[in-house]
Design a protein around this motif. Sequence first.
Motif, PDB file in Angstrom:
ATOM      1  N   UNK A   1       0.903  -1.338   0.208  1.00 57.92           N
ATOM      2  CA  UNK A   1       0.137   0.013   0.169  1.00 57.92           C
ATOM      3  C   UNK A   1       0.833   1.367   0.013  1.00 57.92           C
ATOM      4  N   UNK A   2       1.830   1.293   0.650  1.00 60.62           N
ATOM      5  CA  UNK A   2       2.745   2.369   0.968  1.00 60.62           C
ATOM      6  C   UNK A   2       3.268   2.573  -0.314  1.00 60.62           C
ATOM      7  N   UNK A   3       3.976   1.730  -1.114  1.00 63.01           N
ATOM      8  CA  UNK A   3       4.801   1.764  -2.273  1.00 63.01           C
ATOM      9  C   UNK A   3       3.623   1.879  -3.358  1.00 63.01           C
ATOM     10  N   UNK A   4       2.437   1.620  -3.430  1.00 63.30           N
ATOM     11  CA  UNK A   4       1.395   1.966  -4.556  1.00 63.30           C
ATOM     12  C   UNK A   4       1.219   3.552  -4.287  1.00 63.30           C
ATOM     13  N   UNK A   5       1.045   3.902  -2.920  1.00 64.90           N
ATOM     14  CA  UNK A   5       0.665   5.327  -2.815  1.00 64.90           C
ATOM     15  C   UNK A   5       1.803   6.266  -3.316  1.00 64.90           C
TER      16      UNK A   5
ATOM     17  N   UNK B   1       3.783   9.946  -7.184  1.00 61.99           N
ATOM     18  CA  UNK B   1       4.889  10.329  -8.014  1.00 61.99           C
ATOM     19  C   UNK B   1       4.472  10.441  -9.696  1.00 61.99           C
ATOM     20  N   UNK B   2       2.995  10.017  -9.687  1.00 60.51           N
ATOM     21  CA  UNK B   2       2.566  10.044 -10.977  1.00 60.51           C
ATOM     22  C   UNK B   2       2.925   8.779 -12.062  1.00 60.51           C
ATOM     23  N   UNK B   3       3.616   7.614 -11.358  1.00 60.69           N
ATOM     24  CA  UNK B   3       3.852   6.543 -12.123  1.00 60.69           C
ATOM     25  C   UNK B   3       2.898   5.510 -11.380  1.00 60.69           C
ATOM     26  N   UNK B   4       1.525   5.448 -11.584  1.00 62.11           N
ATOM     27  CA  UNK B   4       0.765   4.189 -10.781  1.00 62.11           C
ATOM     28  C   UNK B   4       1.281   2.944 -11.216  1.00 62.11           C
ATOM     29  N   UNK B   5       1.080   2.264 -10.302  1.00 58.04           N
ATOM     30  CA  UNK B   5       1.711   0.483 -10.399  1.00 58.04           C
ATOM     31  C   UNK B   5       0.567  -0.267 -11.011  1.00 58.04           C
TER      32      UNK B   5
ATOM     33  N   UNK C   1      -4.941  -4.757  -7.686  1.00 60.39           N
ATOM     34  CA  UNK C   1      -5.253  -6.399  -7.651  1.00 60.39           C
ATOM     35  C   UNK C   1      -4.536  -7.012  -6.685  1.00 60.39           C
ATOM     36  N   UNK C   2      -3.292  -6.919  -6.283  1.00 61.69           N
ATOM     37  CA  UNK C   2      -2.600  -7.358  -5.385  1.00 61.69           C
ATOM     38  C   UNK C   2      -2.762  -6.924  -3.848  1.00 61.69           C
ATOM     39  N   UNK C   3      -3.305  -5.680  -3.627  1.00 63.45           N
ATOM     40  CA  UNK C   3      -3.644  -5.437  -2.534  1.00 63.45           C
ATOM     41  C   UNK C   3      -4.798  -5.957  -1.966  1.00 63.45           C
TER      42      UNK C   3
END
Length: 191
Positions: free
Chosen positions: A46-50, A55-59, A64-66
């Motif tokens: 979640x932290x990495x995703x946020x 940063x404007x580069x959504x994973x 889906x993984x979360x």
Amino acid sequence: MSWFSVPSPQGPTDRTAVSLDKARTGLRTVLEAVVLFLMIALAVVVVVGVVYRKAGASLVWYDEIASLMLAWLTYYGAALAALHRGHIGMPTLVDRLSGTARKAVFLLGEACVLAFFVVLAGAGVRGLSVLGGTTLVSLPWFPMAVAQSVIPIGAVLFIAAQLLSLPQALAGPGSPGDGAQPSDDEPEDPT
């Protein structure tokens, strides 16, 4: 001698009780480790995703993984809660009953819970066969069957947790090892 002790030719023994305690402790240790790992991993994802989203580069795989990790955490956490008899119930009603009525109501409730999870495990296994070779949308190398395997595995773990905690729960509140903590209203037993 408790109701779940097994007599041997040499006299009464608590081997079964000791075995149940070891199995319960082992399952608790494994479930606690899995739940702790999933909680930490989910927090990291979640932290990495946020951070990436800000940063404007959504994973592409984040949502889906979360979601899957939350489902896994829910199933394994539910099994851990079942081992501690921490699920919603009506303990006051059952605890106020005595003797045969208490055992009958308690065992009826246990039978209903176990029957539900047996059906859930069976449906989960059938669901895995339907998924066949499908994969996650965002991670095409990850099989959907692995993602959804938590349903039958979680159901079997819940059944095991219920059965392993059954003897102490049947013995009632205040029995040794029942996991209950004295409330503020009740004085602690000094012995």
